[in-house]
Design a protein around this motif. Sequence first.
Motif, PDB file in Angstrom:
ATOM      1  N   LEU A  35     -11.687 -14.319  -0.499  1.00  0.00           N
ATOM      2  CA  LEU A  35     -12.766 -14.887   0.321  1.00  0.00           C
ATOM      3  C   LEU A  35     -13.201 -16.253  -0.205  1.00  0.00           C
ATOM      4  O   LEU A  35     -13.443 -17.178   0.569  1.00  0.00           O
ATOM      5  CB  LEU A  35     -13.960 -13.926   0.337  1.00  0.00           C
ATOM      6  N   THR A  36     -13.281 -16.385  -1.532  1.00  0.00           N
ATOM      7  CA  THR A  36     -13.792 -17.644  -2.086  1.00  0.00           C
ATOM      8  C   THR A  36     -12.797 -18.780  -1.917  1.00  0.00           C
ATOM      9  O   THR A  36     -13.167 -19.867  -1.471  1.00  0.00           O
ATOM     10  CB  THR A  36     -14.124 -17.484  -3.583  1.00  0.00           C
ATOM     11  N   GLN A  47      -6.621 -25.333   7.728  1.00  0.00           N
ATOM     12  CA  GLN A  47      -6.610 -24.131   8.578  1.00  0.00           C
ATOM     13  C   GLN A  47      -6.237 -22.961   7.679  1.00  0.00           C
ATOM     14  O   GLN A  47      -5.178 -22.999   7.058  1.00  0.00           O
ATOM     15  CB  GLN A  47      -5.552 -24.251   9.659  1.00  0.00           C
ATOM     16  N   VAL A  48      -7.089 -21.968   7.637  1.00  0.00           N
ATOM     17  CA  VAL A  48      -6.865 -20.867   6.694  1.00  0.00           C
ATOM     18  C   VAL A  48      -6.857 -19.530   7.415  1.00  0.00           C
ATOM     19  O   VAL A  48      -7.746 -19.247   8.219  1.00  0.00           O
ATOM     20  CB  VAL A  48      -7.981 -20.811   5.623  1.00  0.00           C
ATOM     21  N   VAL A  49      -5.859 -18.723   7.118  1.00  0.00           N
ATOM     22  CA  VAL A  49      -5.869 -17.340   7.574  1.00  0.00           C
ATOM     23  C   VAL A  49      -5.804 -16.462   6.326  1.00  0.00           C
ATOM     24  O   VAL A  49      -4.953 -16.662   5.460  1.00  0.00           O
ATOM     25  CB  VAL A  49      -4.667 -17.043   8.503  1.00  0.00           C
ATOM     26  N   MET A  50      -6.758 -15.535   6.218  1.00  0.00           N
ATOM     27  CA  MET A  50      -6.736 -14.594   5.087  1.00  0.00           C
ATOM     28  C   MET A  50      -6.114 -13.297   5.592  1.00  0.00           C
ATOM     29  O   MET A  50      -6.490 -12.811   6.662  1.00  0.00           O
ATOM     30  CB  MET A  50      -8.159 -14.330   4.587  1.00  0.00           C
ATOM     31  N   VAL A  51      -5.168 -12.761   4.829  1.00  0.00           N
ATOM     32  CA  VAL A  51      -4.470 -11.556   5.277  1.00  0.00           C
ATOM     33  C   VAL A  51      -4.384 -10.530   4.149  1.00  0.00           C
ATOM     34  O   VAL A  51      -4.072 -10.867   2.998  1.00  0.00           O
ATOM     35  CB  VAL A  51      -3.022 -11.868   5.751  1.00  0.00           C
ATOM     36  N   CYS A  52      -4.676  -9.280   4.491  1.00  0.00           N
ATOM     37  CA  CYS A  52      -4.414  -8.168   3.580  1.00  0.00           C
ATOM     38  C   CYS A  52      -3.977  -7.010   4.461  1.00  0.00           C
ATOM     39  O   CYS A  52      -4.697  -6.636   5.402  1.00  0.00           O
ATOM     40  CB  CYS A  52      -5.663  -7.791   2.794  1.00  0.00           C
ATOM     41  N   ASN A  53      -2.805  -6.474   4.201  1.00  0.00           N
ATOM     42  CA  ASN A  53      -2.248  -5.470   5.118  1.00  0.00           C
ATOM     43  C   ASN A  53      -2.919  -4.099   5.018  1.00  0.00           C
ATOM     44  O   ASN A  53      -2.526  -3.156   5.690  1.00  0.00           O
ATOM     45  CB  ASN A  53      -0.732  -5.358   4.960  1.00  0.00           C
ATOM     46  N   GLU A  54      -3.946  -3.992   4.151  1.00  0.00           N
ATOM     47  CA  GLU A  54      -4.706  -2.748   4.113  1.00  0.00           C
ATOM     48  C   GLU A  54      -6.169  -3.071   4.393  1.00  0.00           C
ATOM     49  O   GLU A  54      -6.607  -4.200   4.183  1.00  0.00           O
ATOM     50  CB  GLU A  54      -4.602  -2.094   2.735  1.00  0.00           C
ATOM     51  N   GLU A  55      -6.907  -2.067   4.805  1.00  0.00           N
ATOM     52  CA  GLU A  55      -8.307  -2.285   5.129  1.00  0.00           C
ATOM     53  C   GLU A  55      -9.078  -2.692   3.867  1.00  0.00           C
ATOM     54  O   GLU A  55      -8.797  -2.199   2.770  1.00  0.00           O
ATOM     55  CB  GLU A  55      -8.884  -0.981   5.692  1.00  0.00           C
ATOM     56  N   VAL A  56     -10.042  -3.576   4.044  1.00  0.00           N
ATOM     57  CA  VAL A  56     -10.942  -3.921   2.930  1.00  0.00           C
ATOM     58  C   VAL A  56     -11.713  -2.652   2.554  1.00  0.00           C
ATOM     59  O   VAL A  56     -12.286  -1.999   3.429  1.00  0.00           O
ATOM     60  CB  VAL A  56     -11.929  -5.032   3.367  1.00  0.00           C
ATOM     61  N   PRO A  57     -11.723  -2.268   1.270  1.00  0.00           N
ATOM     62  CA  PRO A  57     -12.479  -1.065   0.888  1.00  0.00           C
ATOM     63  C   PRO A  57     -13.946  -1.171   1.350  1.00  0.00           C
ATOM     64  O   PRO A  57     -14.536  -2.255   1.292  1.00  0.00           O
ATOM     65  CB  PRO A  57     -12.382  -1.068  -0.645  1.00  0.00           C
ATOM     66  N   VAL A  59     -16.795  -0.541   0.160  1.00  0.00           N
ATOM     67  CA  VAL A  59     -17.835  -1.094  -0.716  1.00  0.00           C
ATOM     68  C   VAL A  59     -17.840  -2.619  -0.742  1.00  0.00           C
ATOM     69  O   VAL A  59     -18.814  -3.221  -1.194  1.00  0.00           O
ATOM     70  CB  VAL A  59     -17.716  -0.569  -2.165  1.00  0.00           C
ATOM     71  N   TYR A  60     -16.763  -3.255  -0.276  1.00  0.00           N
ATOM     72  CA  TYR A  60     -16.734  -4.729  -0.277  1.00  0.00           C
ATOM     73  C   TYR A  60     -16.944  -5.312   1.108  1.00  0.00           C
ATOM     74  O   TYR A  60     -16.888  -6.523   1.294  1.00  0.00           O
ATOM     75  CB  TYR A  60     -15.415  -5.240  -0.879  1.00  0.00           C
ATOM     76  N   LYS A  61     -17.198  -4.446   2.081  1.00  0.00           N
ATOM     77  CA  LYS A  61     -17.366  -4.952   3.454  1.00  0.00           C
ATOM     78  C   LYS A  61     -18.661  -5.727   3.637  1.00  0.00           C
ATOM     79  O   LYS A  61     -18.814  -6.439   4.618  1.00  0.00           O
ATOM     80  CB  LYS A  61     -17.290  -3.782   4.445  1.00  0.00           C
ATOM     81  N   PHE A  62     -19.607  -5.573   2.696  1.00  0.00           N
ATOM     82  CA  PHE A  62     -20.858  -6.345   2.823  1.00  0.00           C
ATOM     83  C   PHE A  62     -20.625  -7.822   2.509  1.00  0.00           C
ATOM     84  O   PHE A  62     -21.458  -8.661   2.850  1.00  0.00           O
ATOM     85  CB  PHE A  62     -21.944  -5.770   1.891  1.00  0.00           C
ATOM     86  N   LEU A  63     -19.501  -8.143   1.887  1.00  0.00           N
ATOM     87  CA  LEU A  63     -19.220  -9.544   1.565  1.00  0.00           C
ATOM     88  C   LEU A  63     -18.979 -10.328   2.854  1.00  0.00           C
ATOM     89  O   LEU A  63     -18.163  -9.930   3.689  1.00  0.00           O
ATOM     90  CB  LEU A  63     -18.000  -9.656   0.638  1.00  0.00           C
ATOM     91  N   GLU A  64     -19.693 -11.428   2.975  1.00  0.00           N
ATOM     92  CA  GLU A  64     -19.589 -12.272   4.167  1.00  0.00           C
ATOM     93  C   GLU A  64     -18.148 -12.762   4.299  1.00  0.00           C
ATOM     94  O   GLU A  64     -17.555 -13.212   3.305  1.00  0.00           O
ATOM     95  CB  GLU A  64     -20.548 -13.458   3.994  1.00  0.00           C
ATOM     96  N   GLY A  65     -17.592 -12.659   5.475  1.00  0.00           N
ATOM     97  CA  GLY A  65     -16.221 -13.144   5.689  1.00  0.00           C
ATOM     98  C   GLY A  65     -15.183 -12.041   5.573  1.00  0.00           C
ATOM     99  O   GLY A  65     -14.036 -12.223   5.973  1.00  0.00           O
ATOM    100  N   SER A  66     -15.586 -10.883   5.032  1.00  0.00           N
ATOM    101  CA  SER A  66     -14.578  -9.828   4.826  1.00  0.00           C
ATOM    102  C   SER A  66     -14.011  -9.339   6.164  1.00  0.00           C
ATOM    103  O   SER A  66     -12.856  -8.927   6.245  1.00  0.00           O
ATOM    104  CB  SER A  66     -15.163  -8.670   4.027  1.00  0.00           C
ATOM    105  N   SER A  67     -14.825  -9.427   7.220  1.00  0.00           N
ATOM    106  CA  SER A  67     -14.320  -8.976   8.534  1.00  0.00           C
ATOM    107  C   SER A  67     -13.302  -9.971   9.092  1.00  0.00           C
ATOM    108  O   SER A  67     -12.608  -9.673  10.065  1.00  0.00           O
ATOM    109  CB  SER A  67     -15.479  -8.797   9.505  1.00  0.00           C
ATOM    110  N   GLN A  68     -13.238 -11.163   8.495  1.00  0.00           N
ATOM    111  CA  GLN A  68     -12.241 -12.143   8.972  1.00  0.00           C
ATOM    112  C   GLN A  68     -10.883 -11.963   8.303  1.00  0.00           C
ATOM    113  O   GLN A  68      -9.922 -12.650   8.645  1.00  0.00           O
ATOM    114  CB  GLN A  68     -12.737 -13.559   8.711  1.00  0.00           C
ATOM    115  N   ILE A  69     -10.814 -11.073   7.324  1.00  0.00           N
ATOM    116  CA  ILE A  69      -9.518 -10.830   6.687  1.00  0.00           C
ATOM    117  C   ILE A  69      -8.668 -10.026   7.669  1.00  0.00           C
ATOM    118  O   ILE A  69      -9.057  -8.933   8.084  1.00  0.00           O
ATOM    119  CB  ILE A  69      -9.683 -10.077   5.348  1.00  0.00           C
TER     120      ILE A  69
END
Length: 329
Positions: A35-36, A47-57, A59-69
């Motif tokens: 995220l940082t 232009q940035v795309v953040m990708v993680c092929n698994e769901e964000v755990p 407990v870290y979903k409160f981090l701003e921007g995590s829904s954009q991964i």
Amino acid sequence: MDLPFQEFFRFVKPYRRFVVSCHIHPDGDAIGSTLTIGAALAQMNKQVVMVCNEEVPNVYKFLEGSSQIKRELPSDFIPEVLLCVDCAEKERIALPANVWEIPGLQVLNIDHHITNTNFGDYNLVWPNAAATGEVIFSLLSVGQIPLNHNMATALYIAIATDTGFFRYTNTSGYTLEVASQLVKEHQLELAKIAEQVHEQKSFNSIRLLGEVLNTIQIGIGGKVAWAVLDQQMLAKYSVENEETESYVNYPRSIEGVEVGILFKELRPGEVKLSWRSTTAVDVSKLAANFGGGGHARAAGCNLNGPLKTVIAEVLSYIDDYYQQQCNTE
Ligand SMILES: [Mn+2]
């Protein structure tokens, strides 16, 4: 090739399209670092795309921007640069393997694992850093990229979670300086952040923990304790993977115990081992014997075979390990 901080900025300058990704089974450092550095590149008009092929755990979903991964790379986005964070080897990146085949793709590798294979075209690997977040903090300071409150929170999470909230041996004076700066300059509410990470457990995960605690046994002169989580227990409670990660800390926390292990049956015939240790033992070496790896205090490996056989095999190996220690002392 090592990439000094300034060279990082020279390197990224001509490129426009970046994909940022981390290791599979993402933890706080992986998500916080993604995220940082993602936000920092966006500030640099990339232009940035953040990708993680698994769901964000959770407990870290409160981090701003995590829904954009995103879970996968959008088909219409062809990156020029792949920036990997907290990922020790290219095989562990949370992206489909064909990403490496994108023509002309430049690979940046920012990490702190001592086992990092320097797989990037440029590598920024600091084995002494407590977390990748610590490396990124230093990088952005040198580049004079200002942090906002969200980036500071994500970096704090990265560093706090990788150090067990500043308890593990990787915590240095510099780690605390970085954390202190983040807290002071961005008015982070530490109690709230700690609650987000530690006090959001599901009822089922606590009930499952109760069953796991009942399996704890101690052996090898009281120096090793282990717990078991089998398929039957997993089927009884529906608990996400992330929530069982901390169970291994309980056998480790028993007085006199140097090595704590959780044997988790992933499916019949496959067992995942989580290792934790006190300063007395480097469990990355024990896990490496079974084809795994990690850090001195926290490591992991997977073994094939029936649960009981795996447990017996591992305990007999640790027994030999301690015998050898005695002989060399
Ligand atoms: Mn890390």
